[in-house]
Design a protein around this motif. Sequence first.
Motif, PDB file in Angstrom:
ATOM      1  N   UNK A   1       0.869  -1.170   0.000  1.00 53.48           N
ATOM      2  CA  UNK A   1       0.000   0.000   0.000  1.00 53.48           C
ATOM      3  C   UNK A   1       0.900   1.212   0.000  1.00 53.48           C
ATOM      4  N   UNK A   2       1.127   1.762  -1.143  1.00 52.89           N
ATOM      5  CA  UNK A   2       1.977   2.943  -1.198  1.00 52.89           C
ATOM      6  C   UNK A   2       1.121   4.168  -0.987  1.00 52.89           C
ATOM      7  N   UNK A   3       1.706   5.148  -0.360  1.00 47.94           N
ATOM      8  CA  UNK A   3       1.006   6.420  -0.272  1.00 47.94           C
ATOM      9  C   UNK A   3       1.046   7.082  -1.631  1.00 47.94           C
ATOM     10  N   UNK A   4       0.025   7.823  -1.970  1.00 43.38           N
ATOM     11  CA  UNK A   4      -0.064   8.500  -3.261  1.00 43.38           C
ATOM     12  C   UNK A   4       0.167   7.514  -4.400  1.00 43.38           C
ATOM     13  N   UNK A   5      -0.704   6.523  -4.542  1.00 41.22           N
ATOM     14  CA  UNK A   5      -0.438   5.453  -5.514  1.00 41.22           C
ATOM     15  C   UNK A   5      -0.353   5.918  -6.950  1.00 41.22           C
TER      16      UNK A   5
END
Lengths: 383, 504
Positions: free
Chosen positions: A34-38
């Motif tokens: 789950x990356x931030x700012x995908x």
Amino acid sequence: MLMYKLMSEFHLEWGITLLTLNFSYFLFNSYQIKANWPLSYSTILVSLFVLLWLTFTTQSFILFYVFFECSLIPTIILILGWGYQPERLPASYYFLFYTLLSSLPLLFIIIAHTSIYSSSFLQFWGNFMDKMIFLLAILSFLVKLPVYFAHIWLPKAHVEAPVTGSMVLAAILLKLGGYGLYLVQVLNIYSETTLMGVCLMGGIFSCLICLRQSDVKSLIAYSSVAHMSFVILGMLMSCTYTNMSSILMMVSHGICSSGLFYLSYLFYARIWSRSFLLTRSMISLFPYLCFWWLSLSFLNMGLPPSLNFFSEMYFFIGAFSLDWMVVGLSGILCFLSSCYCIYLYSSTSHGESLYIFKLISMQLKGMYNRKSSSDSVTDFNFR
Amino acid sequence: MRHLRRILPLFSNKYSIVSARSCQVRRYCDTSDKKKGDEFSLLKSNVNNKIEPNVLVPNPVERTLKSMGLMEKEEFDNIDPDIPRFCDVVIIGGGVVGSSVAYWLKESVPDGLEVVVVEKDLTYSKASTTLSVGGIRQQFSIPENIQMSLFGAEFLRNANRYLNCDDLLPPEIQFHPHGYLYLASEAGAEKLMENVTVQNDFGAKVALLTAGQLKSKFPWISTEGVACGAYGLENEGWFDPWSLLSALRRKNHYLGTEYVEGEVVGVEDLHLGVNYSGQEIMESRAPRDLRIRTKDGKVYPLRFAVAVICAGHASGEVAKMMGIGGGNGLFVVPVPVEPRKRYVYCVHSQDGPGLDCPLVVDPSGVYFRREGMAGHYLVGSSPEEHEEPPTDNLDVDDNFFQEKIWPKLAERVPSFNSLKVKSAWAGHYDYNTYDQNAILGPHPIHRNVFFATGFSGHGLQQAPAAGRAVAELIIHSRYQTLDLTRFRFERILYNDRLIETNIV
């Protein structure tokens, strides 16, 4: 023209194979991580892969150089934007400046060569008597690979990069250096014993440094240094077998190294520490994951029938006919690389089980039957 | 058979080890307040889980430009000072116990762990450490307490070896090994003699003196009502707590620990995932993010792997922020540490006991010790349970001295009939309301949260041993030198008090 010939004769699709493999890792990751700012994350990664694809498929050396440098930018944005610690700032500066400064001479050499010979593809037919020009031409690729004395950027960049950044760095960006060395076809002509010595001893030193690391990612980063020095050695021997060994080593290292980075990220995402002291005895928590740790460690150390093993075998077959000293020292290098692979696996998977995850033994003994606290102290020595 | 039934799920293929553990924990949790069919609410709530940008990773492109210096200067000023964002071990509380834990951690593994100590007030103006009387004694009734204090004394004696930094002057702890003298009346004499036997068994050197021997050794004592006394011959006395604290801090800086000045205002959990095995659904959470508020009012996050709570009298509140106390199931049990105010009075008496004066503890609870060489004495006493002073400030009650302490003091030492109170101060005990002994070890559910608190007045003398114990737990997962299992947090759940009879 020559480049096309090279690609078809020596089957240089391995670069593209590597790219495809890594891209598939990326696809897997983007679902799991789950990356931030995908959206920005995906954009930058896709642009990075496009640039790398272009690097490997371009027919012109100038374009190769351009894309080689351009691939720096998305990587820097990845490290600075998604990296964790404030230490990512000096890490990215090291990465940027090492690569830029070492590749500037290469630019001059390309321009000079193109203006003299009106061909953008570098052909060293032994006309270049100046050793300095030879070194400058390959310096950029040596730093990218990296060779031991120019390797400092690597552990920093790998440790501070987010997981996908580390994986792409380890798997592909390092191989750009190897690919460039292969293209330039210079190492076949000049049998450079100093460089051989640097690679051998540098590889052995980085293996020994590996054994002293307290940070999991740092260990995997230093293992890249050791394997890549093996690659340079193979190319220096200028024998078909050893060339094959370098190429195989690059492919197999790409698979193992990026896999190991991903596995270490899986631990990091649960325990939030990269220290060996706090990520240990993971086999009691993630038994099936440790199967993959074991497999990748075995692949990394060259256990048959892995690709790594074949690359080492090809290297020894080629090198035996050339130089005994090299065989001896590279044998030590191979042995030490298996040392740190075992160290990596046993430290993270085995070891005394962490207090912070020990099973709660009071349920086993029955909470309500206790009469006094002076009962056996074996509760908390439960391992 | 009964045990087999409980162990069997662990070996069955259906359960992973982690989920078996969560099953076991759940059994003792209170499920009566959950509605039927509510088990899937956790799953449902996770389905629409949008990933929100959290404070740890703001907009990455902005972040990149900022770090390259391409954005305006004002943006730069908002970047935090030297507060780290990630660390391996965070120690909440930078007093002597916290600094001791940091010291032992870094001493064993210099670069292997990143240790950050979060301290509310780096001047230590209100910390219990610096306001302490500074005594160290082995005269306890619990063997582990005796051993901890013995190690404390050994640490103080060898402070030059433990706490030296290469280029700097060695530390000066100013240990005065003049001993403790516990006096007992007829009623308490037997208990005293038992304790002395235990203490001597475990390596302390305590001599049992009759009233006559007391009189001949310390002529200034009035042995009226005293049956016997226990005099510590070695390793007991007092020292300067501020020196110990600064020496520890200096060594910690030398070894690479980072001290952050800020107050912990919140702890956030990290949602690790939902274990659904069998009929039970358990959400795995673990405390992971501290929220630290610095002096300028800003709140910064700090992500940690292991937290050690050494916050002294504020430990109960810090633990509440982590959900320990006032929650469901096992979380209903709080850390039972609260502040208790204790007064210390510095008096001057011309004809007082003189240089050969140990720290004397009267059977009534009044204690005094010599301070310096000019006839000053530090005097104090623990008030009765019903007379506990309010703890919201550190104001001193002079009446307490006049009414409760002076009469008993004058009874015991007649020359104290004429004395002058020179100054007084108050400090907090981190009082363990459960059994007035330390709480050492991890929390049973939040296993990455360790406690080293609740010393109830013995923190200073037990700090080296407690610090070493917690460091061993974190690094080696078990006690290696002293086995302090009996101080674990679970004793509160087992309803098992460790009663210490020799408290002052």
